[in-house]
Design an enzyme around this catalytic site. Structure first.
Site, PDB file in Angstrom:
ATOM      1  N   GLY A  59      63.149 119.092  96.409  1.00  0.00           N
ATOM      2  CA  GLY A  59      64.053 118.220  97.144  1.00  0.00           C
ATOM      3  C   GLY A  59      65.506 118.462  96.816  1.00  0.00           C
ATOM      4  O   GLY A  59      66.352 117.586  97.052  1.00  0.00           O
TER       5      GLY A  59
ATOM      6  N   CYS B 264      66.835 112.897  82.610  1.00  0.00           N
ATOM      7  CA  CYS B 264      65.561 112.218  82.816  1.00  0.00           C
ATOM      8  C   CYS B 264      64.842 111.848  81.529  1.00  0.00           C
ATOM      9  O   CYS B 264      64.072 110.899  81.500  1.00  0.00           O
ATOM     10  CB  CYS B 264      64.650 113.072  83.694  1.00  0.00           C
ATOM     11  SG  CYS B 264      64.095 114.612  82.917  1.00  0.00           S
TER      12      CYS B 264
ATOM     13  N   CYS C 209      66.149 123.311  82.843  1.00  0.00           N
ATOM     14  CA  CYS C 209      64.860 122.849  83.367  1.00  0.00           C
ATOM     15  C   CYS C 209      64.505 123.587  84.652  1.00  0.00           C
ATOM     16  O   CYS C 209      63.361 124.010  84.840  1.00  0.00           O
ATOM     17  CB  CYS C 209      64.911 121.340  83.608  1.00  0.00           C
ATOM     18  SG  CYS C 209      63.354 120.653  84.214  1.00  0.00           S
TER      19      CYS C 209
ATOM     20  N   SER D  66      62.121 114.515  97.290  1.00  0.00           N
ATOM     21  CA  SER D  66      60.960 115.411  97.201  1.00  0.00           C
ATOM     22  C   SER D  66      59.844 114.965  98.141  1.00  0.00           C
ATOM     23  O   SER D  66      59.092 115.799  98.663  1.00  0.00           O
ATOM     24  CB  SER D  66      60.452 115.496  95.762  1.00  0.00           C
ATOM     25  OG  SER D  66      60.094 114.227  95.263  1.00  0.00           O
TER      26      SER D  66
ATOM     27  N   GLY E 201      57.372 120.397  94.359  1.00  0.00           N
ATOM     28  CA  GLY E 201      57.549 119.586  93.165  1.00  0.00           C
ATOM     29  C   GLY E 201      57.919 118.170  93.570  1.00  0.00           C
ATOM     30  O   GLY E 201      58.974 117.944  94.163  1.00  0.00           O
ATOM     31  N   MET E 202      57.054 117.199  93.264  1.00  0.00           N
ATOM     32  CA  MET E 202      57.245 115.827  93.700  1.00  0.00           C
ATOM     33  C   MET E 202      57.565 114.925  92.502  1.00  0.00           C
ATOM     34  O   MET E 202      56.781 114.844  91.562  1.00  0.00           O
ATOM     35  CB  MET E 202      56.016 115.312  94.445  1.00  0.00           C
ATOM     36  CG  MET E 202      55.682 116.115  95.697  1.00  0.00           C
ATOM     37  SD  MET E 202      54.287 115.442  96.647  1.00  0.00           S
ATOM     38  CE  MET E 202      55.009 113.912  97.275  1.00  0.00           C
ATOM     39  N   SER E 203      58.708 114.266  92.586  1.00  0.00           N
ATOM     40  CA  SER E 203      59.145 113.393  91.493  1.00  0.00           C
ATOM     41  C   SER E 203      58.856 111.925  91.767  1.00  0.00           C
ATOM     42  O   SER E 203      59.103 111.074  90.909  1.00  0.00           O
ATOM     43  CB  SER E 203      60.646 113.564  91.271  1.00  0.00           C
ATOM     44  OG  SER E 203      61.359 113.076  92.400  1.00  0.00           O
ATOM     45  N   GLY E 204      58.374 111.616  92.967  1.00  0.00           N
ATOM     46  CA  GLY E 204      58.158 110.223  93.331  1.00  0.00           C
ATOM     47  C   GLY E 204      59.344 109.604  94.034  1.00  0.00           C
ATOM     48  O   GLY E 204      59.298 108.439  94.421  1.00  0.00           O
TER      49      GLY E 204
END
Length: 365
Positions: A133, A205, A109, A22, A15-18
């Site tokens: 991450g 978020c 979440c 992560s 899972g990549m959040s930018g």
């Protein structure tokens, strides 16, 4: 990064959040020879495109995640989970405030979206594990998962993962569990990943501008207003409020002045829509009850000494844990604790091991 039992070329979704965490998680797994796929969840609806650009779920974050995946050399996909997120997280967030409780949407979440819905969607891709991450450690001993604190105790996020099932934990990988934040940034910098010094968002978020009250007000309709009276500890009316969802236990802002002393929210009654205000001393409690208990460690003896976190940014305190059937428990603190908020998670530890936890109840006067 301890993933030795996992075969090389195993397909792992990250899972990549930018953000840097992560991104480094994906980079480390790719470097170890795993078949890594980057996923970013779109969790805002088209009517919420005003969302702040700095948020980990905003449009800019998706672009950063896509660019980092390309730089690492892994495929990247965006999955639209806006409707599910609205149902499972935002609706829960609003409902809890309307009931006089303080929600913890990050826990929900993780349980419902990141390790729930996402896994359902990617199973057909031949994926065997999910990685994030998060600063936490997941160990599997004889196929029994154990959740532990991260090496970096200041960043430890095990609190947010206490409600995950054994099945969810058993397919979870946390590459940053044995790293400190400064090490993660150093790895990213050395690898030339330009998010190495990107600031991180510490707020919820989906709430733009950190303005929880404005966000909640924007979701209200005439049929779900919860205005009422503010009373003191003797029951005397000292003011009015426009909705209990604008208050949380321990809050000082928004209460009537002119009382000769600072006032704090000490109780919220969702049935009468009443806010009770009192002194700082009234916020200190010797115990609390929690329900919807979820225990990662099995066969817990009761009563037993534990340490407990009563919210994420709350220091651990010593307590005596007493189980009250399968779904409830009581915590008696070694010293009185301030600002215990119904709706927050109470997570119990034995050293670095997460035993489990539950959701703090409102204790009626």
């Amino acid at each position: 990064m301890n993933v030795a039992p996992i075969k090389k070329n195993t397909r792992i979704v990250v899972g990549m959040s930018g953000g840097v965490d992560s991104t480094v998680a994906a980079y480390l797994l790719k470097r170890e020879g795993f078949d890594v796929v980057g996923i970013t969840l779109k969790i805002w609806t088209d009517r919420c495109m005003h969302i702040s650009s700095e948020k980990c779920c905003g449009p800019d974050a998706i672009n950063d995640a896509r660019n980092m995946a390309a730089q690492i050399g892994i495929p990247h996909y965006v999955l639209d989970e806006a409707d599910c997120f609205e149902k499972e997280v935002i609706s829960y967030f609003l409902r809890e405030y309307s009931l006089g409780r303080t929600p913890n949407p990050c826990v929900k979440c993780n349980e419902k979206i990141k390790f729930g819905r996402l896994w359902t969607r990617v199973q057909s891709w031949g994926v065997e594990y999910l990685a994030t991450g998060h600063y936490a450690l997941v160990e599997n001993q004889d196929h029994i998962p154990r959740l532990k604190k991260a090496k970096d105790k200041r960043r430890d996020q095990s609190y947010f993962l206490f409600s995950l099932s054994a099945g969810q934990l058993s397919r979870m990988i946390t590459p940053l569990g044995n790293l400190e934040k400064k090490e993660v940034r150093a790895i990213a910098k050395e690898a030339g990943l330009n998010v190495w010094n990107k600031e991180e968002s510490r707020d919820i978020c989906f709430v733009p501008g950190k303005n929880y009250k404005e966000f909640i007000q924007g979701k209200k309709t005439p049929s779900n207003t919860h205005s009422g009276f503010i009373i003191d500890e003797e029951g005397k009316v000292i003011g009015e409020h426009q909705g209990i969802e604008g208050y949380t236990v321990g809050q000082r802002k928004g209460l009537p002045g002119g009382q000769g002393r600072p006032l704090y929210v000490v109780d919220i009654d969702p049935e009468s829509k009443t806010i009770r205000a009192g002194s700082l001393k009234s916020l200190f409690k010797t115990h609390c009850y929690a329900s919807q208990a979820h225990w990662i460690e099995k066969d817990i003896e009761s009563p037993r000494p534990v340490t407990v976190k009563l919210r994420y940014n709350y220091p651990e305190v010593e307590a005596l844990l007493t189980l009250l059937g399968k779904d409830r428990f009581r915590l008696d603190f070694s010293s009185p604790q301030m600002g215990i908020s119904p709706g927050q998670a109470a997570v119990c530890y034995d050293g670095d091991i997460v035993l489990g936890g539950g959701w703090i109840e409102r204790e009626r006067a």
